[in-house]
Design a protein around this motif. Structure first.
Motif, PDB file in Angstrom:
ATOM      1  N   ARG A 133       7.701  15.588  10.305  1.00  0.00           N
ATOM      2  CA  ARG A 133       7.225  14.552   9.376  1.00  0.00           C
ATOM      3  C   ARG A 133       8.431  13.771   8.830  1.00  0.00           C
ATOM      4  N   VAL A 134       8.195  12.500   8.475  1.00  0.00           N
ATOM      5  CA  VAL A 134       9.235  11.695   7.816  1.00  0.00           C
ATOM      6  C   VAL A 134       8.582  10.815   6.749  1.00  0.00           C
ATOM      7  N   PRO A 135       9.322  10.509   5.681  1.00  0.00           N
ATOM      8  CA  PRO A 135       8.827   9.469   4.778  1.00  0.00           C
ATOM      9  C   PRO A 135       8.880   8.131   5.531  1.00  0.00           C
ATOM     10  N   LEU A 136       7.912   7.255   5.295  1.00  0.00           N
ATOM     11  CA  LEU A 136       7.887   5.964   5.995  1.00  0.00           C
ATOM     12  C   LEU A 136       7.718   4.837   4.987  1.00  0.00           C
ATOM     13  N   TYR A 137       8.658   3.877   5.041  1.00  0.00           N
ATOM     14  CA  TYR A 137       8.592   2.658   4.234  1.00  0.00           C
ATOM     15  C   TYR A 137       8.771   1.528   5.238  1.00  0.00           C
ATOM     16  N   VAL A 138       7.771   0.641   5.387  1.00  0.00           N
ATOM     17  CA  VAL A 138       7.806  -0.320   6.508  1.00  0.00           C
ATOM     18  C   VAL A 138       7.188  -1.652   6.092  1.00  0.00           C
ATOM     19  N   GLY A 139       7.848  -2.743   6.531  1.00  0.00           N
ATOM     20  CA  GLY A 139       7.323  -4.084   6.206  1.00  0.00           C
ATOM     21  C   GLY A 139       8.425  -5.119   6.194  1.00  0.00           C
ATOM     22  N   GLY A 174       0.865  -1.190   0.000  1.00  0.00           N
ATOM     23  CA  GLY A 174       0.000   0.000   0.000  1.00  0.00           C
ATOM     24  C   GLY A 174       0.893   1.229   0.000  1.00  0.00           C
ATOM     25  N   PHE A 175       0.768   2.066  -1.026  1.00  0.00           N
ATOM     26  CA  PHE A 175       1.632   3.258  -1.147  1.00  0.00           C
ATOM     27  C   PHE A 175       0.766   4.510  -1.192  1.00  0.00           C
ATOM     28  N   GLY A 176       1.050   5.456  -0.308  1.00  0.00           N
ATOM     29  CA  GLY A 176       0.262   6.683  -0.228  1.00  0.00           C
ATOM     30  C   GLY A 176       0.756   7.755  -1.182  1.00  0.00           C
ATOM     31  N   GLY A 177       0.049   8.885  -1.142  1.00  0.00           N
ATOM     32  CA  GLY A 177       0.405   9.984  -2.052  1.00  0.00           C
ATOM     33  C   GLY A 177      -0.149   9.720  -3.443  1.00  0.00           C
ATOM     34  N   ARG A 178      -0.074  10.779  -4.306  1.00  0.00           N
ATOM     35  CA  ARG A 178      -0.580  10.625  -5.677  1.00  0.00           C
ATOM     36  C   ARG A 178       0.561  10.201  -6.582  1.00  0.00           C
ATOM     37  N   VAL A 179       0.306   9.282  -7.488  1.00  0.00           N
ATOM     38  CA  VAL A 179       1.373   8.732  -8.338  1.00  0.00           C
ATOM     39  C   VAL A 179       2.162   9.838  -9.057  1.00  0.00           C
ATOM     40  N   PRO A 180       1.513  10.857  -9.603  1.00  0.00           N
ATOM     41  CA  PRO A 180       2.308  11.912 -10.275  1.00  0.00           C
ATOM     42  C   PRO A 180       3.259  12.644  -9.331  1.00  0.00           C
ATOM     43  N   ASP A 181       3.003  12.519  -8.026  1.00  0.00           N
ATOM     44  CA  ASP A 181       3.868  13.232  -7.058  1.00  0.00           C
ATOM     45  C   ASP A 181       5.018  12.350  -6.561  1.00  0.00           C
ATOM     46  N   TRP A 182       5.035  11.079  -7.005  1.00  0.00           N
ATOM     47  CA  TRP A 182       6.121  10.195  -6.574  1.00  0.00           C
ATOM     48  C   TRP A 182       7.407  10.554  -7.326  1.00  0.00           C
ATOM     49  N   PRO A 183       8.551  10.591  -6.612  1.00  0.00           N
ATOM     50  CA  PRO A 183       9.834  10.772  -7.317  1.00  0.00           C
ATOM     51  C   PRO A 183      10.081   9.576  -8.242  1.00  0.00           C
ATOM     52  N   ASP A 184      10.870   9.777  -9.293  1.00  0.00           N
ATOM     53  CA  ASP A 184      11.080   8.728 -10.298  1.00  0.00           C
ATOM     54  C   ASP A 184      11.633   7.438  -9.686  1.00  0.00           C
ATOM     55  N   ASP A 185      12.580   7.553  -8.728  1.00  0.00           N
ATOM     56  CA  ASP A 185      13.187   6.323  -8.183  1.00  0.00           C
ATOM     57  C   ASP A 185      12.158   5.501  -7.395  1.00  0.00           C
ATOM     58  N   PHE A 186      11.227   6.189  -6.699  1.00  0.00           N
ATOM     59  CA  PHE A 186      10.183   5.429  -5.994  1.00  0.00           C
ATOM     60  C   PHE A 186       9.203   4.835  -6.999  1.00  0.00           C
ATOM     61  N   THR A 187       8.884   5.579  -8.037  1.00  0.00           N
ATOM     62  CA  THR A 187       7.955   5.071  -9.060  1.00  0.00           C
ATOM     63  C   THR A 187       8.497   3.791  -9.686  1.00  0.00           C
ATOM     64  N   THR A 188       9.792   3.764  -9.969  1.00  0.00           N
ATOM     65  CA  THR A 188      10.412   2.555 -10.546  1.00  0.00           C
ATOM     66  C   THR A 188      10.259   1.370  -9.592  1.00  0.00           C
ATOM     67  N   VAL A 217       7.536  14.561  -4.478  1.00  0.00           N
ATOM     68  CA  VAL A 217       8.332  15.581  -5.188  1.00  0.00           C
ATOM     69  C   VAL A 217       8.199  16.931  -4.483  1.00  0.00           C
ATOM     70  N   ASP A 218       6.956  17.276  -4.112  1.00  0.00           N
ATOM     71  CA  ASP A 218       6.772  18.610  -3.481  1.00  0.00           C
ATOM     72  C   ASP A 218       6.653  18.495  -1.960  1.00  0.00           C
ATOM     73  N   ALA A 219       6.892  17.313  -1.409  1.00  0.00           N
ATOM     74  CA  ALA A 219       6.884  17.142   0.054  1.00  0.00           C
ATOM     75  C   ALA A 219       7.921  16.084   0.422  1.00  0.00           C
ATOM     76  N   PRO A 220       9.211  16.447   0.330  1.00  0.00           N
ATOM     77  CA  PRO A 220      10.284  15.450   0.553  1.00  0.00           C
ATOM     78  C   PRO A 220      10.244  14.813   1.943  1.00  0.00           C
ATOM     79  N   GLU A 221       9.532  15.441   2.890  1.00  0.00           N
ATOM     80  CA  GLU A 221       9.407  14.845   4.232  1.00  0.00           C
ATOM     81  C   GLU A 221       8.194  13.914   4.324  1.00  0.00           C
ATOM     82  N   GLY A 222       7.479  13.759   3.223  1.00  0.00           N
ATOM     83  CA  GLY A 222       6.305  12.881   3.239  1.00  0.00           C
ATOM     84  C   GLY A 222       5.182  13.503   4.047  1.00  0.00           C
ATOM     85  N   LYS A 223       4.354  12.679   4.681  1.00  0.00           N
ATOM     86  CA  LYS A 223       3.175  13.189   5.400  1.00  0.00           C
ATOM     87  C   LYS A 223       3.138  12.755   6.859  1.00  0.00           C
TER      88      LYS A 223
END
Ligand code: AHG
Ligand code: MN
Ligand code: MN
Length: 303
Positions: A282-288, A186-200, A237-243
């Motif tokens: 705020r921090v970006p969070l990737y967990v699992g 499950g990935f939050g945020g809008r796809v157009p706002d994802w940086p390219d490396d995360f989108t890949t 892209v416009d919120a490097p600290e995530g939500k």
């Protein structure tokens, strides 16, 4: 097996005891309160109710020295010497409150720190969350491990012997571990706002796992804990600290998932090692699952 810390147990007793009242209050509190919280987000009536009830319950617990909430600017002094026998409790009173209108899962997130806030996740002595789903469950992680409990109103309504507790806590899984083979993402945020490396990275994961994103971190993380996989609210892209906020969302979830055998990162640093400046950072969070988190860190490291 280590014994449970009595203050930790008292905190989770207090959280469990508020759960039915919070759940019962939601139908009448699905509207905006007209105020914003310190993160600049619109606060729902349900957020305010949960914050007030939990604040009253937690500051009354012996051994809780201070209380910090997503909905409050500063810590509330509860009279104890935090770090010298008393703990600081940080909560997200109602996580996923945008799901109130759509009647989807929500929860309450709790972090118990042995240091004044803002603190790093290494100062956590316990963490957990209540999940208001089809049934009310509570995940508790402490030095004894990770367990799942079902929270119900006590049919007898509580009596003098148990302090009038009108709630029962039934452990349904006493050694919760992340399944080896991941199933969901499950990935939050809008796809157009994802940086390219995360989108890949996301495109790879989409080919391997099943999408489970419900708009409430606790519901989405509970899917990962149950089935294995990865949850992320990424840097945008416009919120490097995530939500998500470190003190009362990312740190407690990272503590729980790491104790269940998983991993949690902000993209290159273990969430629990991040040194915050303020309690609302705020921090970006990737967990699992660890392998999926390591792949994510490699993907973001590739320039
Ligand atoms: P909260 O309701 O406490 O502000 O938390 C909401 C968070 C988190 O629960 C969830 O993962 C994320 O916001 C969802 O954000 P989007 O609505 O942007 O998907
Ligand atoms: Mn939240
Ligand atoms: Mn919230």
């Amino acid at each position: 097996m280590a014994d449970s810390d009595p203050i930790v147990e008292a905190v989770f007793d207090a959280v469990a005891e508020t759960a039915p009242a919070i759940r019962d209050a939601l139908p009448g509190r699905r509207v905006e309160s007209g105020t914003d919280n310190p993160s600049g987000e619109s606060v729902m009536a349900g957020d305010l109710y949960a914050d007030q009830l939990l604040g009253d319950a937690l500051t009354a617990v012996d051994g809780v020295g201070s209380f910090v909430s997503e909905e409050r600017e500063a810590a509330v002094d509860a009279g104890g010497a935090v770090g010298d026998g008393a703990y600081a409790v940080a909560i997200d009173p109602l996580d996923g409150s945008s799901n109130l209108r759509s009647n989807n899962a929500m929860g309450t997130v709790v972090g118990i720190y042995d240091a004044p806030l803002p603190a790093t996740g290494r100062d956590l002595v316990a963490a957990g969350y209540v999940l208001y789903g089809p049934i009310t469950t509570m995940i508790v992680a402490d030095e004894t491990g990770v367990r799942e409990e079902v929270i119900e109103r006590d049919s007898a309504g509580g009596d003098a012997e148990d302090g009038g507790r009108a709630v029962s806590r039934s452990v349904v899984e006493d050694d919760l571990r992340l399944p080896e083979d991941p199933v969901v993402y499950g990935f939050g945020g809008r796809v157009p706002d994802w940086p390219d490396d995360f989108t890949t990275y996301a495109r790879e994961i989409e080919d391997e796992l099943k999408l489970r994103y419900g708009g409430a971190m606790v519901g989405d993380v509970n899917q990962v804990l149950t089935y294995g996989g990865i949850f992320a609210y990424p840097a945008l892209v416009d919120a490097p600290e995530g939500k998500l906020r470190l003190s009362f969302e990312a740190n407690p979830i990272a503590y729980i998932v790491e104790r269940a055998g998983g991993a949690a990162t902000d993209g290159d640093t273990d969430i629990l090692d991040i040194e915050p400046e303020g309690v609302h950072d705020r921090v970006p969070l990737y967990v699992g699952n660890e392998a999926l988190v390591e792949r994510l860190e490699d993907a973001l490291a590739d320039e």
